[in-house]
Scaffold this motif. Structure first.
Motif, short mmCIF file in Angstrom:
data_model
loop_
_atom_site.label_atom_id
_atom_site.label_comp_id
_atom_site.label_asym_id
_atom_site.label_seq_id
_atom_site.Cartn_x
_atom_site.Cartn_y
_atom_site.Cartn_z
N ALA A 44 4.10 -9.40 -14.08
CA ALA A 44 3.19 -9.79 -13.01
C ALA A 44 2.15 -10.74 -13.60
O ALA A 44 1.57 -10.44 -14.65
CB ALA A 44 2.50 -8.58 -12.40
N ILE A 45 1.94 -11.86 -12.93
CA ILE A 45 0.88 -12.79 -13.33
C ILE A 45 -0.12 -12.83 -12.19
O ILE A 45 0.22 -13.17 -11.05
CB ILE A 45 1.43 -14.20 -13.61
CG1 ILE A 45 2.48 -14.17 -14.73
CG2 ILE A 45 0.28 -15.14 -13.96
CD1 ILE A 45 3.15 -15.51 -14.98
N VAL A 46 -1.36 -12.46 -12.50
CA VAL A 46 -2.43 -12.45 -11.51
C VAL A 46 -3.37 -13.59 -11.88
O VAL A 46 -4.18 -13.49 -12.80
CB VAL A 46 -3.18 -11.10 -11.50
CG1 VAL A 46 -4.18 -11.05 -10.35
CG2 VAL A 46 -2.20 -9.93 -11.41
N GLU A 47 -3.22 -14.70 -11.18
CA GLU A 47 -3.91 -15.95 -11.55
C GLU A 47 -4.12 -16.80 -10.31
O GLU A 47 -3.18 -17.07 -9.57
CB GLU A 47 -3.05 -16.70 -12.58
CG GLU A 47 -3.52 -18.08 -12.94
CD GLU A 47 -4.88 -18.09 -13.61
OE1 GLU A 47 -5.85 -18.49 -12.94
OE2 GLU A 47 -4.98 -17.71 -14.79
N ASP A 48 -5.36 -17.21 -10.07
CA ASP A 48 -5.66 -18.01 -8.87
C ASP A 48 -5.54 -19.51 -9.11
O ASP A 48 -5.44 -20.28 -8.17
CB ASP A 48 -7.06 -17.68 -8.33
CG ASP A 48 -8.17 -18.02 -9.31
OD1 ASP A 48 -7.99 -17.76 -10.51
OD2 ASP A 48 -9.19 -18.54 -8.86
N ASP A 49 -5.47 -19.94 -10.35
CA ASP A 49 -5.35 -21.36 -10.68
C ASP A 49 -3.87 -21.71 -10.82
O ASP A 49 -3.19 -21.21 -11.71
CB ASP A 49 -6.11 -21.64 -11.98
CG ASP A 49 -6.10 -23.11 -12.35
OD1 ASP A 49 -5.01 -23.68 -12.54
OD2 ASP A 49 -7.20 -23.68 -12.45
N VAL A 50 -3.39 -22.60 -9.95
CA VAL A 50 -1.97 -22.95 -9.92
C VAL A 50 -1.50 -23.58 -11.23
O VAL A 50 -0.39 -23.29 -11.69
CB VAL A 50 -1.67 -23.88 -8.73
CG1 VAL A 50 -0.23 -24.34 -8.73
CG2 VAL A 50 -1.99 -23.20 -7.41
N ILE A 51 -2.33 -24.40 -11.84
CA ILE A 51 -1.95 -25.03 -13.11
C ILE A 51 -1.76 -23.99 -14.20
O ILE A 51 -0.77 -24.00 -14.93
CB ILE A 51 -2.98 -26.10 -13.53
CG1 ILE A 51 -2.95 -27.26 -12.53
CG2 ILE A 51 -2.71 -26.60 -14.95
CD1 ILE A 51 -4.06 -28.27 -12.69
N ASP B 170 6.62 -12.06 -10.95
CA ASP B 170 5.95 -12.02 -9.65
C ASP B 170 4.54 -12.55 -9.88
O ASP B 170 3.89 -12.18 -10.86
CB ASP B 170 5.87 -10.60 -9.09
CG ASP B 170 7.24 -10.04 -8.73
OD1 ASP B 170 8.11 -10.82 -8.31
OD2 ASP B 170 7.43 -8.83 -8.90
N SER B 171 4.06 -13.40 -8.98
CA SER B 171 2.71 -13.93 -9.14
C SER B 171 1.85 -13.55 -7.94
O SER B 171 2.34 -13.42 -6.82
CB SER B 171 2.76 -15.45 -9.33
OG SER B 171 3.35 -16.08 -8.22
N PHE B 172 0.57 -13.39 -8.24
CA PHE B 172 -0.42 -12.99 -7.24
C PHE B 172 -1.63 -13.88 -7.44
O PHE B 172 -2.09 -14.06 -8.56
CB PHE B 172 -0.81 -11.52 -7.43
CG PHE B 172 0.35 -10.58 -7.35
CD1 PHE B 172 0.70 -9.98 -6.15
CD2 PHE B 172 1.10 -10.30 -8.48
CE1 PHE B 172 1.78 -9.12 -6.07
CE2 PHE B 172 2.19 -9.44 -8.42
CZ PHE B 172 2.52 -8.84 -7.21
N LYS C 134 -4.59 -8.56 -3.86
CA LYS C 134 -3.18 -8.56 -3.43
C LYS C 134 -2.32 -7.80 -4.43
O LYS C 134 -1.47 -7.00 -4.06
CB LYS C 134 -2.66 -9.98 -3.28
CG LYS C 134 -3.16 -10.71 -2.08
CD LYS C 134 -2.57 -12.11 -2.03
CE LYS C 134 -3.22 -12.93 -0.94
NZ LYS C 134 -2.74 -14.33 -0.95
N PHE C 135 -2.55 -8.08 -5.71
CA PHE C 135 -1.79 -7.41 -6.76
C PHE C 135 -1.97 -5.90 -6.69
O PHE C 135 -0.99 -5.15 -6.68
CB PHE C 135 -2.23 -7.94 -8.13
CG PHE C 135 -1.73 -7.11 -9.29
CD1 PHE C 135 -0.40 -7.13 -9.64
CD2 PHE C 135 -2.60 -6.32 -10.02
CE1 PHE C 135 0.06 -6.36 -10.70
CE2 PHE C 135 -2.15 -5.56 -11.08
CZ PHE C 135 -0.82 -5.58 -11.42
N LEU C 136 -3.20 -5.44 -6.62
CA LEU C 136 -3.48 -4.01 -6.61
C LEU C 136 -2.93 -3.33 -5.37
O LEU C 136 -2.46 -2.18 -5.44
CB LEU C 136 -4.97 -3.75 -6.74
CG LEU C 136 -5.59 -4.13 -8.10
CD1 LEU C 136 -7.10 -4.10 -8.02
CD2 LEU C 136 -5.07 -3.22 -9.19
N SER C 137 -2.95 -4.00 -4.23
CA SER C 137 -2.44 -3.38 -3.01
C SER C 137 -0.93 -3.20 -3.04
O SER C 137 -0.40 -2.30 -2.40
CB SER C 137 -2.86 -4.20 -1.78
OG SER C 137 -2.16 -5.42 -1.71
N GLU C 138 -0.24 -4.05 -3.81
CA GLU C 138 1.22 -3.98 -3.89
C GLU C 138 1.72 -3.26 -5.14
O GLU C 138 2.92 -2.99 -5.27
CB GLU C 138 1.81 -5.38 -3.85
CG GLU C 138 1.55 -6.10 -2.54
CD GLU C 138 2.14 -7.51 -2.51
OE1 GLU C 138 3.13 -7.76 -3.23
OE2 GLU C 138 1.60 -8.34 -1.76
#
Length: 90
Positions: free
Chosen positions: A5-12, A35-37, A42-46
């Motif tokens: 799981a990658i939890v990252e808001d920066d697309v680059i 899987d990316s979040f 979002k990550f924690l809810s899933e």
């Protein structure tokens, strides 16, 4: 199979991490599912215990930041490998 799981808001940054895993997958001829979040919320809810081998968590994100998300994650799952990723200078 390795599931990440990658939890990252920066697309680059997200694409850079995915690229690293793609190279590793080819070099080691192994199966990796990613899987990316874009938010920790979002990550924690899933999140379900035992699904991921490792989690790559950005520290600074909108909503719940990575440090707070890590505390919540550790209450749910004390075994998953957790790596922090950031562009913060500190």
């Amino acid at each position: 199979m390795i599931r990440v799981a990658i939890v990252e808001d920066d697309v680059i940054c997200l694409n850079d991490l995915k690229s690293c895993f793609d190279r590793y997958r080819v070099e080691k001829n192994c199966s990796i599912e990613i899987d990316s979040f874009d938010t920790a919320d979002k990550f924690l809810s899933e999140y379900k215990t035992g699904v991921y081998s490792m989690v790559f968590m950005d520290i600074e994100m909108p909503g719940t930041n990575g440090m707070e998300a890590a505390k919540i994650l550790r209450k749910k799952d004390g075994e998953v490998l957790l790596f922090f990723v950031t562009h913060l200078a500190q």
